[in-house]
Design a protein around this motif. Structure first.
Motif, mmCIF file in Angstrom:
data_model
loop_
_atom_site.group_PDB
_atom_site.id
_atom_site.type_symbol
_atom_site.label_atom_id
_atom_site.label_comp_id
_atom_site.label_asym_id
_atom_site.label_seq_id
_atom_site.Cartn_x
_atom_site.Cartn_y
_atom_site.Cartn_z
ATOM 1 N N GLU A 117 -49.465 13.229 -3.329
ATOM 2 C CA GLU A 117 -50.354 14.399 -3.367
ATOM 3 C C GLU A 117 -50.644 14.908 -1.949
ATOM 4 O OE1 GLU A 117 -51.473 16.434 -5.795
ATOM 5 O OE2 GLU A 117 -50.056 15.290 -6.992
ATOM 6 N N ALA A 118 -50.812 13.997 -1.006
ATOM 7 C CA ALA A 118 -51.060 14.398 0.387
ATOM 8 C C ALA A 118 -49.861 15.159 0.942
ATOM 9 C CB ALA A 118 -51.363 13.169 1.246
ATOM 10 N N GLU A 119 -48.660 14.676 0.650
ATOM 11 C CA GLU A 119 -47.453 15.358 1.106
ATOM 12 C C GLU A 119 -47.319 16.728 0.436
ATOM 13 O OE1 GLU A 119 -44.774 11.371 2.009
ATOM 14 O OE2 GLU A 119 -44.605 12.374 0.068
ATOM 15 N N PRO A 160 -54.545 15.483 5.140
ATOM 16 C CA PRO A 160 -54.381 16.803 4.501
ATOM 17 C C PRO A 160 -55.529 17.174 3.564
ATOM 18 C CG PRO A 160 -52.314 15.596 4.448
ATOM 19 C CD PRO A 160 -53.375 14.631 4.905
ATOM 20 N N PHE A 161 -56.301 16.190 3.111
ATOM 21 C CA PHE A 161 -57.438 16.469 2.232
ATOM 22 C C PHE A 161 -58.718 16.683 3.034
ATOM 23 C CE2 PHE A 161 -54.524 13.964 -0.389
ATOM 24 C CZ PHE A 161 -54.304 14.868 -1.404
ATOM 25 N N LEU A 162 -58.857 15.914 4.111
ATOM 26 C CA LEU A 162 -60.084 15.989 4.905
ATOM 27 C C LEU A 162 -60.079 17.134 5.910
ATOM 28 C CD1 LEU A 162 -60.650 12.190 5.637
ATOM 29 C CD2 LEU A 162 -61.753 13.613 3.886
ATOM 30 N N ASN A 163 -58.885 17.434 6.467
ATOM 31 C CA ASN A 163 -58.827 18.426 7.531
ATOM 32 C C ASN A 163 -57.423 19.039 7.605
ATOM 33 O OD1 ASN A 163 -59.271 20.022 9.749
ATOM 34 N ND2 ASN A 163 -59.565 18.340 11.188
ATOM 35 N N LEU A 164 -57.020 19.729 6.566
ATOM 36 C CA LEU A 164 -55.682 20.325 6.530
ATOM 37 C C LEU A 164 -55.475 21.302 7.682
ATOM 38 C CD1 LEU A 164 -52.936 20.684 5.191
ATOM 39 C CD2 LEU A 164 -53.988 22.376 3.668
#
Length: 120
Positions: free
Chosen positions: A3-5, A79-83
């Protein structure tokens, strides 16, 4: 793809940063999460298992570096905290990787178009 990717890919694809990225790109015996071939940049999104395989990652990074690639690694939660911060880090790194090539004719050399009858 994690999901991050996927989240990061949604902002890298389609040359949104001005360069073409490939996802899950094979380089030698490794597969880079994301690779930009010009300029040469590999981006890795590391899950928690990477804390236990730092030696493997170091060998992998050394291989990428030997091929001329710079490597940026981000933790999987980035990518979720600070994209936007991740994208800014990548965007800031890209110009530093461009190596302008300047070929100046030697004294007495004709420009290619004149010497070989090629129209510009």
């Amino acid at each position: 793809m994690t999901e991050a990717e996927r989240r990061l890919w949604s902002r890298l694809r389609g040359e949104q940063l001005g360069v073409k990225f490939r996802r899950q790109h094979p380089l030698g015996r490794y597969i880079a999460d994301f690779a930009c071939l010009d300029p040469k940049l590999v981006i890795e999104v590391d899950g928690s298992q990477h804390a236990e395989q730092q030696e493997h990652d170091a060998v992998r990074d050394a291989f990428f570096s030997a091929q001329g690639f710079a490597v940026l690694r981000f933790p999987a939660n980035a990518p979720f905290l600070n994209l936007e911060g991740v994208l800014q880090t990548i965007a800031t790194r890209l110009p530093a990787l461009h190596v302008p090539i300047s070929i100046s004719p030697r004294k007495g050399d004709e420009p290619y178009t004149q010497a070989y009858g090629v129209s510009p």
